[in-house]
Design a protein around this motif. Structure first.
Motif, PDB file in Angstrom:
ATOM      1  N   PRO A   7       0.434  -0.885  -0.045  1.00  0.00           N
ATOM      2  CA  PRO A   7       0.729   0.486   0.061  1.00  0.00           C
ATOM      3  C   PRO A   7       0.558   1.228  -0.276  1.00  0.00           C
ATOM      4  O   PRO A   7       0.664   2.145  -1.041  1.00  0.00           O
ATOM      5  N   ALA A   8       2.082   1.583   0.618  1.00  0.00           N
ATOM      6  CA  ALA A   8       3.000   2.311   1.304  1.00  0.00           C
ATOM      7  C   ALA A   8       3.282   2.637  -0.910  1.00  0.00           C
ATOM      8  O   ALA A   8       3.328   3.773  -0.871  1.00  0.00           O
ATOM      9  N   VAL A  13       2.971   5.474  -5.584  1.00  0.00           N
ATOM     10  CA  VAL A  13       2.769   5.687  -7.899  1.00  0.00           C
ATOM     11  C   VAL A  13       1.751   6.719  -7.976  1.00  0.00           C
ATOM     12  O   VAL A  13       1.640   7.399  -8.633  1.00  0.00           O
ATOM     13  N   LYS A  14       0.526   6.656  -6.557  1.00  0.00           N
ATOM     14  CA  LYS A  14      -0.163   7.835  -7.119  1.00  0.00           C
ATOM     15  C   LYS A  14      -0.019   8.837  -7.183  1.00  0.00           C
ATOM     16  O   LYS A  14      -0.333  10.243  -7.863  1.00  0.00           O
ATOM     17  N   GLU A  15       0.657   9.451  -6.059  1.00  0.00           N
ATOM     18  CA  GLU A  15       1.880  10.465  -5.725  1.00  0.00           C
ATOM     19  C   GLU A  15       1.921  11.103  -7.282  1.00  0.00           C
ATOM     20  O   GLU A  15       2.097  11.838  -7.621  1.00  0.00           O
ATOM     21  N   GLN A  16       2.935  10.370  -8.114  1.00  0.00           N
ATOM     22  CA  GLN A  16       3.698  10.312  -9.082  1.00  0.00           C
ATOM     23  C   GLN A  16       3.139  10.843 -10.668  1.00  0.00           C
ATOM     24  O   GLN A  16       2.823  11.457 -11.391  1.00  0.00           O
TER      25      GLN A  16
END
Length: 92
Positions: A7-8, A13-16
């Motif tokens: 999850p971390a 990945v979502k932030e990028q």
């Protein structure tokens, strides 16, 4: 190929993606590219150090007593700066 992320790592990945990467594939591709470049740099540095060592001449046997005696002599002559957080001064 499918890869499972913790999850971390999924959050990273979502932030990028939010910062401009097209999708998860682009994030992973960039990360792997940078990892490969870093590994190549480490390998080149190691090879350079090995060459430097080979060109430095003949080695001599390791003698701990000699090394410690030299270090003590340098300390006694005041040629060594002592970090008080590592080697606190003694009360006189």
């Amino acid at each position: 190929m499918q890869v499972r992320l913790s999850p971390a790592l999924e959050e990273i990945v979502k932030e990028q993606i939010a910062l401009g990467y097209a999708d998860a594939d682009a994030v992973v591709a960039e990360a792997l590219k940078r990892l490969a470049e870093e590994n190549q740099h480490k390998l080149e540095s190691l090879r350079a150090e090995l060459i430097k060592g080979e060109e430095s001449g003949e080695s001599r046997p390791y003698n701990l007593e000699e090394i410690l005696a030299d270090a003590d002599a340098e300390f006694e002559r005041g040629e060594v700066e002592v970090d008080p957080s590592v080697y606190p001064p003694t009360a006189s």
